[in-house]
Each structure stands twice: as structure tokens, then as C-alpha cells.
Design a protein around this motif. Structure first.
Motif, PDB file in Angstrom:
ATOM      1  N   VAL A  40      29.250  55.547  37.085  1.00 41.96           N
ATOM      2  CA  VAL A  40      28.767  54.895  38.258  1.00 41.96           C
ATOM      3  C   VAL A  40      29.673  53.657  37.983  1.00 41.96           C
ATOM      4  N   ALA A  41      30.601  53.541  39.195  1.00 43.75           N
ATOM      5  CA  ALA A  41      31.567  52.373  39.102  1.00 43.75           C
ATOM      6  C   ALA A  41      31.342  51.470  40.262  1.00 43.75           C
ATOM      7  N   LEU A  42      30.788  50.352  40.023  1.00 43.50           N
ATOM      8  CA  LEU A  42      30.604  49.335  41.223  1.00 43.50           C
ATOM      9  C   LEU A  42      31.941  48.909  41.590  1.00 43.50           C
ATOM     10  N   PRO A  43      31.866  48.442  42.970  1.00 44.75           N
ATOM     11  CA  PRO A  43      33.320  47.783  43.577  1.00 44.75           C
ATOM     12  C   PRO A  43      33.489  46.557  42.857  1.00 44.75           C
ATOM     13  N   ARG A  44      34.823  46.189  42.974  1.00 42.87           N
ATOM     14  CA  ARG A  44      35.221  44.924  42.365  1.00 42.87           C
ATOM     15  C   ARG A  44      36.399  44.316  42.841  1.00 42.87           C
ATOM     16  N   HIS A  45      36.687  43.150  42.759  1.00 40.98           N
ATOM     17  CA  HIS A  45      38.240  42.813  43.150  1.00 40.98           C
ATOM     18  C   HIS A  45      38.295  41.629  42.402  1.00 40.98           C
ATOM     19  N   PHE A  46      39.788  41.389  42.447  1.00 38.24           N
ATOM     20  CA  PHE A  46      40.301  40.029  41.411  1.00 38.24           C
ATOM     21  C   PHE A  46      40.567  38.834  42.149  1.00 38.24           C
ATOM     22  N   GLU A  47      40.645  37.683  41.730  1.00 34.45           N
ATOM     23  CA  GLU A  47      41.145  36.537  42.254  1.00 34.45           C
ATOM     24  C   GLU A  47      41.791  35.635  41.409  1.00 34.45           C
ATOM     25  N   THR A  48      42.743  35.027  41.460  1.00 31.70           N
ATOM     26  CA  THR A  48      43.445  34.273  40.282  1.00 31.70           C
ATOM     27  C   THR A  48      43.429  32.786  40.478  1.00 31.70           C
ATOM     28  N   VAL A  49      42.926  32.062  39.189  1.00 28.29           N
ATOM     29  CA  VAL A  49      42.904  30.689  39.317  1.00 28.29           C
ATOM     30  C   VAL A  49      44.210  30.170  38.443  1.00 28.29           C
ATOM     31  N   ARG A  50      44.487  29.036  38.545  1.00 28.42           N
ATOM     32  CA  ARG A  50      45.654  28.382  37.803  1.00 28.42           C
ATOM     33  C   ARG A  50      45.086  27.199  36.852  1.00 28.42           C
ATOM     34  N   LEU A  51      45.322  27.638  35.465  1.00 25.86           N
ATOM     35  CA  LEU A  51      44.897  26.853  34.563  1.00 25.86           C
ATOM     36  C   LEU A  51      45.991  26.357  33.578  1.00 25.86           C
ATOM     37  N   HIS A  52      46.418  25.108  33.358  1.00 27.90           N
ATOM     38  CA  HIS A  52      47.225  24.585  32.393  1.00 27.90           C
ATOM     39  C   HIS A  52      48.886  25.392  32.667  1.00 27.90           C
ATOM     40  N   GLY A  53      48.767  25.770  33.893  1.00 27.90           N
ATOM     41  CA  GLY A  53      50.353  26.341  34.117  1.00 27.90           C
ATOM     42  C   GLY A  53      50.221  27.681  34.055  1.00 27.90           C
ATOM     43  N   ARG A  54      49.050  28.232  33.880  1.00 31.90           N
ATOM     44  CA  ARG A  54      49.308  29.964  33.874  1.00 31.90           C
ATOM     45  C   ARG A  54      48.043  30.189  34.678  1.00 31.90           C
ATOM     46  N   ASP A  55      48.242  31.814  35.186  1.00 36.79           N
ATOM     47  CA  ASP A  55      47.396  32.323  35.875  1.00 36.79           C
ATOM     48  C   ASP A  55      46.380  32.930  35.099  1.00 36.79           C
ATOM     49  N   VAL A  56      45.060  32.871  35.431  1.00 36.51           N
ATOM     50  CA  VAL A  56      43.723  33.563  34.861  1.00 36.51           C
ATOM     51  C   VAL A  56      42.949  34.120  36.000  1.00 36.51           C
ATOM     52  N   ARG A  57      42.975  35.617  35.686  1.00 36.72           N
ATOM     53  CA  ARG A  57      42.366  36.603  36.589  1.00 36.72           C
ATOM     54  C   ARG A  57      41.011  36.420  36.526  1.00 36.72           C
ATOM     55  N   MET A  58      40.164  36.168  37.624  1.00 36.93           N
ATOM     56  CA  MET A  58      38.797  36.516  37.748  1.00 36.93           C
ATOM     57  C   MET A  58      38.406  37.682  38.364  1.00 36.93           C
ATOM     58  N   LYS A  59      37.276  38.236  37.563  1.00 39.69           N
ATOM     59  CA  LYS A  59      36.938  39.686  38.138  1.00 39.69           C
ATOM     60  C   LYS A  59      35.638  39.332  38.700  1.00 39.69           C
ATOM     61  N   HIS A  60      35.434  39.925  40.273  1.00 39.52           N
ATOM     62  CA  HIS A  60      34.245  39.539  40.733  1.00 39.52           C
ATOM     63  C   HIS A  60      33.688  40.988  41.148  1.00 39.52           C
ATOM     64  N   GLY A  61      32.269  40.971  40.839  1.00 44.25           N
ATOM     65  CA  GLY A  61      31.575  42.349  41.184  1.00 44.25           C
ATOM     66  C   GLY A  61      30.399  42.001  41.895  1.00 44.25           C
ATOM     67  N   PRO A  62      29.502  42.821  42.249  1.00 46.75           N
ATOM     68  CA  PRO A  62      28.597  42.453  43.277  1.00 46.75           C
ATOM     69  C   PRO A  62      27.626  41.572  42.685  1.00 46.75           C
ATOM     70  N   TRP A  63      27.423  41.322  41.297  1.00 49.62           N
ATOM     71  CA  TRP A  63      26.503  40.842  40.626  1.00 49.62           C
ATOM     72  C   TRP A  63      27.180  39.495  39.645  1.00 49.62           C
ATOM     73  N   GLY A  64      28.281  39.374  39.984  1.00 47.80           N
ATOM     74  CA  GLY A  64      28.714  38.145  39.230  1.00 47.80           C
ATOM     75  C   GLY A  64      30.013  37.963  39.021  1.00 47.80           C
ATOM     76  N   VAL A  65      30.945  37.218  38.594  1.00 46.38           N
ATOM     77  CA  VAL A  65      32.127  36.847  38.086  1.00 46.38           C
ATOM     78  C   VAL A  65      32.313  36.547  36.834  1.00 46.38           C
ATOM     79  N   LYS A  66      33.689  37.059  36.043  1.00 42.69           N
ATOM     80  CA  LYS A  66      33.979  36.561  34.981  1.00 42.69           C
ATOM     81  C   LYS A  66      35.438  36.493  34.643  1.00 42.69           C
TER      82      LYS A  66
END
Length: 371
Positions: free
Chosen positions: A317-343
């Protein structure tokens, strides 16, 4: 591939081998496997015969040595030379049940009727045919037990023979007419492949084979039927491969996980376990799409030396997810969003921690604050 067996009048090693050859297994591959045992003085052929109203494949074995007695350990050693775990497991099962029945250790078992060329050729041949057909799951209809008596080196015994009944522990059986319907060799092979019993599983049928037995029956063909098919996978269907390991180092286990993931496994992991006799061990699990299961199975066998594994079908069972990128200390960090949270993605945080020297936990908090 899946094989579903219909033991119409019973099941013996030569009948199963005939059915697999009839379904498309290579006779040359079978001969090569038998030759790898070091056995000499034998010839193996297959021919089309008429049995009742059907035509089927009958295996013909000719030998120069008609001895029927050999130590079980000798046959197991010969089977081990083939690299066919099913053959080794089947002969080991015979040694174990014979040892239990006669009160001797399996290593000291001396096989009488089962010690001849035929036993080794039938067992190694069936294991080679299953490998040639790339069979990973074996299912069977309930087995007819037969009845009456049989004359053996140990005197007159009931049918089914005690060794056959011991080998069939856990199998689904049904009543049958007089005569030996299932032989110890056939029962050992079914045990060695982890046969599941019941109705035919859902599959795309690719071939059907009929293996003829030696008896002539007055009212019906004497055959075992083998139906070969491909698993029918739903959109979320995955295969889980798992094997218990008590003789593999941690370094090798980690290597196998990495190799499995690199080869396309959806996931791979290790869990601690306690095996028989209280031995500490690990269970290796590999989750994969059905089309990669055979390749990953071969990888696990080659890397661990395991003599067997379990295959299970699961629905992922695979829930839908999408990614958003934030910029920290000059580098990109991907944030994974799901129906019940983000990490934040661990790999991105680990690389940033290495570059900045900051604790990973602190960087994770900064990533959340940057959303």
C-alpha cells in the motif's frame, strides 16, 4: 513461474520428472545435472507413450549397476555437487525420516530400496527441471494415499509406506485405491520445494505436462499433471524473499542488503532471530517487484550460501507523496510530504552534516523551520 500439480493417479519421482519435461523442461539440462553428481553407468531418455486415453511423457532410466543399496550420506554428497538445493534437501529429508524410523542418526542411514541410481536421477532430474523452468512456487491438489501392502527389505509394510507418511507430514491427502500412489521420492521432492496444497492459484497458464507412470490401469490414464503458469500480479503486488541465516557474518549480511537494493529491490532488511537448538541467527528479507524476484533470489543464494528461502506475495500500500526543497547553509534539502506528515530526506541531511559539522538533529529542526 508457478507449477500446479494434479496427482491424478498419484505421484512418483519419475512421473513428476516426466510431467516437467512434457511441460517444456530441457532434457539436456536434466542430463547435465545428473552427470554433475559423478554418477556413472546410466542413461536417461524420455519418450511419448500412450496411457489410457492420453499421451504423456515417460522417463526411461537404464543403468549398468543394479545395486539398490547405498549410504544416504553418499547420495547427499553427490547431490550437493549439482548446486541444486532442492535435490540436496529432498535426499536429506529421506535420510532424516529413515533415521527416525529405524533409530539411527541420519548420517548413518543406509538406504535399501531407495539407494539405487533411480532415486538420485529422479530427484536431481526434477530439481534441474524446476530450475530450467524457473519455477519458484509449487502448489498441488491433495495427494491420494493408496492402500494395501508392499514388500520391502524390512518385510511387508502397509501402504503408504512409513517413510512416505513421515515425508508427507503437513501435506493435504485424500483416500485412494489399493496400491502405492505416492512414493517416498515423490513425497521428499514435494517437501523439499515447500509445496502448498489446495486449489490452483491464480496464474496465466503457459504450458501443461503429463508424466506417465509404469502401471497400466484398466479404466484411466496413469499420469501426474503439471500446469506451468506465471503469477498474476496486481498493481501493488510485491514478493518478499526471506531466509534464516546462522552462519553468515555481519559484513556479508550488510553487503547482501546493499547488493539487493542496487539490483532493484524495493527494500531489504535484517531481523535478529533464535533458531532451533537456541542458535542466534538473522533473517534476511528482500522486498521486490515480481519481475525481479528470480534475479534477486539467485543473488541471495549466491551471496549467502543458503540452501533455501521463503517467497511470499504481499500487497504493498503506497500512499501519495510529494517533495519540496528548502535551502540550508547553501545546500538543498528535500522534504518528503505525505498525507500524515513531513520529514527531511536523511541522505540530504547526512551530506549537510558532513559538510557543516553540525549535528544532524539540529539540521533537521532547521529544515522544518525553513518550510
Amino acid at each position: 513461474m508457478i507449477v500446479y500439480l494434479n496427482p491424478f493417479t498419484g505421484l512418483a519421482g519419475d512421473m513428476l520428472l516426466g510431467a516437467l519435461l512434457d511441460a517444456g523442461a530441457s532434457l539436456d539440462a536434466v542430463r547435465q545435472a545428473v552427470a554433475a553428481t559423478g554418477l556413472t553407468g546410466w542413461r536417461l531418455d524420455a519418450e511419448r507413450v500412450r496411457t489410457g486415453a492420453l499421451t504423456a511423457t515417460r522417463v526411461r532410466i537404464e543403468v549398468d549397476d543394479d545395486a539398490t543399496e547405498r549410504p544416504a550420506a553418499q547420495l547427499i554428497t553427490m547431490a550437493a555437487r549439482t548446486g541444486l538445493p532442492v535435490a540436496e534437501a529432498a535426499l536429506t529429508a529421506i535420510a532424516e525420516v529413515e533415521g527416525a524410523l529405524h533409530g539411527v542418526p541420519p548420517a548413518d542411514v543406509h538406504l535399501h530400496e531407495l539407494g539405487g541410481h533411480d532415486t538420485l536421477i529422479d530427484i536431481v532430474g526434477c530439481a534441474a527441471a524446476l530450475r530450467d523452468l524457473r519455477v519458484t512456487r509449487v502448489h498441488s491438489a491433495p495427494l491420494p494415499l493408496g492402500g494395501g501392502t508392499v514388500h520391502t527389505r524390512h518385510g511387508v509394510l502397509p501402504v503408504p509406506a512409513p517413510a512416505t507418511l513421515a515425508l508427507l507430514k503437513g501435506a493435504r491427502v485424500r483416500g485412494g485405491e489399493a496400491g502405492e500412489a505416492v512414493t517416498p521420492t515423490g513425497a521428499a521432492l514435494l517437501r523439499a520445494v515447500g509445496t502448498a496444497y489446495g486449489p490452483a492459484p491464480e496464474m496465466a497458464l503457459r504450458a501443461t505436462g503429463y508424466g506417465a507412470g509404469g502401471r497400466v490401469l484398466p479404466d484411466r490414464p496413469n499420469v501426474t499433471v503439471a500446469m506451468l503458469g506465471e503469477p498474476v500480479a496486481g498493481e501493488g503486488t510485491q514478493i518478499v524473499l526471506s531466509t534464516n541465516l546462522d552462519d553468515v557474518t555481519g559484513e556479508v549480511l550488510g553487503h547482501v542488503v546493499e547488493r539487493a537494493l542496487a539490483a532493484g529491490a524495493a527494500d531489504a532488511w535484517i531481523t535478529p532471530a533464535v533458531m532451533k537448538k537456541g542458535r542466534p541467527a538473522h533473517v534476511l528479507h528482500v522486498l521486490t517487484a515480481p519481475e525481479l524476484a528470480d534475479r534477486l533470489q539467485d543473488l541471495v543464494f549466491a551471496e549467502t550460501g543458503s540452501l533455501g528461502l521463503r517467497r511470499g506475495v504481499v500487497e504493498k500500500v503506497a500512499l501519495p507523496r510529494h517533495f519540496e526543497t528548502v535551502r540550508l547553509h547553501g545546500r538543498d534539502v528535500r522534504m518528503k510530504h505525505g498525507p500524515w506528515g513531513v520529514k527531511p530526506e536523511y541522505d540530504d541531511l547526512a551530506a549537510l552534516a558532513e559538510a557543516t559539522g553540525k549535528p544532524l538533529r539540529e539540521l533537521a529542526r532547521e529544515a522544518f523551520d525553513a518550510l
